[in-house]
Design an enzyme around this catalytic site. Structure first.
Site, PDB file in Angstrom:
ATOM      1  N   LEU A 197     -10.590 100.570 -28.497  1.00  0.00           N
ATOM      2  CA  LEU A 197     -11.670 101.311 -27.855  1.00  0.00           C
ATOM      3  C   LEU A 197     -11.272 101.794 -26.469  1.00  0.00           C
ATOM      4  O   LEU A 197     -11.722 102.836 -26.019  1.00  0.00           O
ATOM      5  CB  LEU A 197     -12.926 100.437 -27.753  1.00  0.00           C
ATOM      6  CG  LEU A 197     -13.561 100.009 -29.085  1.00  0.00           C
ATOM      7  CD1 LEU A 197     -14.727  99.064 -28.835  1.00  0.00           C
ATOM      8  CD2 LEU A 197     -14.008 101.217 -29.880  1.00  0.00           C
ATOM      9  N   ASP A 316     -22.695  95.064  -9.687  1.00  0.00           N
ATOM     10  CA  ASP A 316     -22.051  96.235 -10.290  1.00  0.00           C
ATOM     11  C   ASP A 316     -23.007  97.005 -11.194  1.00  0.00           C
ATOM     12  O   ASP A 316     -22.601  97.528 -12.230  1.00  0.00           O
ATOM     13  CB  ASP A 316     -20.814  95.793 -11.082  1.00  0.00           C
ATOM     14  CG  ASP A 316     -19.791  96.917 -11.226  1.00  0.00           C
ATOM     15  OD1 ASP A 316     -19.891  97.908 -10.477  1.00  0.00           O
ATOM     16  OD2 ASP A 316     -18.899  96.819 -12.080  1.00  0.00           O
TER      17      ASP A 316
END
Length: 586
Positions: A197, A316
């Protein structure tokens, strides 16, 4: 292939990538077909995963899988397998003259042949899209010094447990547990890597299938030697320990993790719906409607509340790290920059807004109050702010005095689980999302999550962040020195703008959520009508279209845009010749 940038400085490294503009084009390469690889049964060291000697199953009781891919490997080592997969799924990054990144991505069709995936009956449907799309936010992380290590690793310990109440009806969880009961330990031999991926700062992630099932996972494979040489072991350990402690509908599930002599592997949830940054790009005007924003923001708020209750400061939050599950609900990801600390959840008596002079004039609690001028205390009564009271003609003198004590409703106690004592000097985050206290080097705590929450809300509503400059330096200057401004379009409610103002106070002590955390934020009028207890029953704004996996071939359903992104995967490229990729999935 993308090269990994070498760390710079003495313990201080910067991981930066330039965020591409909303007008940057993404080219999709023609789909290619290749044969999947057969995996070699790896020898797993029981001591590496902490299994006591008394609880290890004898070798004679460990049944071998009937999958021919396991019994008859074609590759001599895992390194060869991963190298072969990597060579088939390279994403070529091209940098234009304007600094924007163009991604040429291959949506590969997987032809399985005689593998167990082809033997399974029917077709497995995964809701979502396998899209590949660039992401451009500049992520920065100053490497941990010895003081950082003591600051962020000497806090509360996290227990590892296989008890996950929210996974009681998860078929993938049941499949993992069944293999664990049968074989004792899980290893690479139990999985087939179907496709890479993406690769990132501390590892590569592969779409994988639990052999003999239709259960798909995202497996993060990290080279332990590389982590040690680049001083990233602490980040990898932090992420693993945090993932082990999570059990929440809007946070990822770590199904299992294991190690070989060379690699450390995390098997996590595969989110086929992409991320909110990708989804936003496909919206009219490249921004969400306010109703859709309320849905995504509310679920993200509950996830942050849970993290703070565990003593985890996320640090984040951004659209690239908010993934969309197959049912349309969200999942936060990427915890290697998170800060762990001690927290003491407490029940406190809640006071009415009118009794708190500091909160009395902060905002107008009426939905009708959409004008900035309507922020006086009179707006807190249940009447409209635009006209006189229509159903009460009596003046204050004519009214009968009320028994305030009898009519007053005692509020229920509030759960406050905010790690207010958290403190860190680390310089981590994304330029456009960095809180002022981080930039100024004053040290920061959990209030940085409420700042990023405000930036996140602003971007979903307006399609851009509020302090973005012409470059990273200008962006940081704007965060510290420029006031918050709202564009004229799109038009949003006063409640939404007021919530953003409260969250983006430059002084953390004045920031909404600083004292009482998510409890305080949830009481804002923007969230009026949100049923927090039943939010999982709410209908998502958009449910991803299904992706069919049949006979080993990946067929991406027709999407409204020509841009395809891998499920929850974002590849960031640094401007310049480095061609450095940062993986923002985990």
């Amino acid at each position: 292939m993308a090269s990994t940038r070498k760390p710079s400085g003495h313990g201080a490294e910067v991981e930066a990538q330039k965020r591409s503009s909303s007008n940057s084009s993404t080219k999709s390469a023609k789909a290619e077909t290749f044969e999947p690889m057969q995996l070699q049964r790896s020898v797993t060291n029981p001591r590496a995963v902490g299994i006591p000697e008394s609880k290890r199953l004898p070798e004679s009781f460990r049944k071998r899988s009937s999958d021919p891919a396991v019994c008859k490997p074609d590759f001599s080592s895992l390194s060869t397998v991963l190298e072969h997969v990597d060579s088939l799924t390279i994403d070529e990054k091209k940098t234009s003259g304007f600094g924007s990144v163009k991604t040429s991505s291959a949506s590969a069709k997987l032809s399985d042949g005689t593998s167990s995936l082809g033997k399974t009956s029917g077709s497995a449907k995964l809701s979502g899209r396998l899209d590949f799309m660039e992401s451009g936010k500049s992520s920065i992380c100053r490497g941990s010094t010895s003081s950082d290590v003591s600051d962020e690793s000497s806090c509360s310990s996290f227990s590892s447990t296989v008890n996950k109440p929210h996974k009681a009806n998860d078929l993938r969880w049941e499949a993992i547990q069944a293999v664990r009961v049968r074989d004792g330990l899980l290893g690479l031999s139990h999985f087939r890597l179907l496709k890479r991926l993406g690769c990132g700062d501390i590892g590569s992630v592969y779409l994988s299938e639990l052999s003999g099932t239709k259960c798909y996972f995202a497996m993060k494979v990290m080279d332990k030697t590389s982590l040690a040489s680049r001083k990233k072991l602490l980040r990898a350990q932090t992420e693993r320990e945090i993932l082990q402690s999570l059990d929440h509908p809007f946070l990822p599930t770590l199904y299992t993790h294991f190690e070989t002599e060379k690699f450390s592997c995390l098997v996590m949830e595969f989110c086929p719906g992409g991320d909110l940054h990708t989804l936003r790009q496909r919206q009219p005007g490249k921004h969400f409607s306010e109703q859709a924003v309320k849905f995504y923001i509310a679920e993200s708020l509950l996830a942050l509340e849970y993290l703070h209750m565990l003593g985890i400061v996320y640090r984040d939050l951004k659209p690239e790290n908010v993934l969309v599950r197959e049912d349309g609900h969200i999942m936060l990801s990427d915890f290697d920059l998170s800060l762990r600390c001690l927290v003491s959840p407490t029940l406190v008596k809640s006071a009415a807004i009118e009794s708190d002079p500091l909160r009395k004039n902060v905002y107008c609690v009426q939905p009708a109050c959409i004008e900035p001028s309507c922020i006086q205390p009179s707006c807190t009564v249940p009447t409209t702010c635009f006209s006189p009271r229509l159903f009460s003609s009596k003046s204050k003198k004519d009214r009968k005095p009320k028994n305030d004590t009898a009519n007053q409703v005692r509020p229920l106690p509030e759960l406050v689980a905010e790690p207010t004592d958290a403190r860190s000097m680390s310089f981590v985050g994304t330029h456009e999302y960095l809180a002022p206290e981080i930039i100024k080097g004053e040290g920061h705590g959990s209030a940085v999550d409420w700042w990023t929450f405000g930036i996140f809300l602003y971007e979903l509503l307006f399609g851009r962040t509020p302090f973005k400059g012409s470059g990273n330096r200008q962006t940081l200057f704007n965060v510290v020195g420029q006031p918050l401004r709202f564009p004229e379009t799109p038009v949003v409610s006063f409640a939404a703008r007021d919530l953003i103002r409260g969250l983006l106070m430059k002084e953390p002590q004045q920031r909404l959520g600083f004292k009482r955390g998510a409890t305080e934020v949830k009481q804002h009028p923007f969230f009026e009508g949100v049923n927090w207890a039943l939010i999982r029953c709410a209908t998502p704004p958009e449910i991803p279209k299904p992706v069919e996996l049949e006979k080993g071939a990946v067929s991406v359903a027709e999407a409204p845009s020509s841009q395809k992104t891998a499920a929850g995967l974002v590849l960031n490229a640094q401007k310049g010749s480095d061609n450095y990729l940062e993986f923002d999935f985990f």
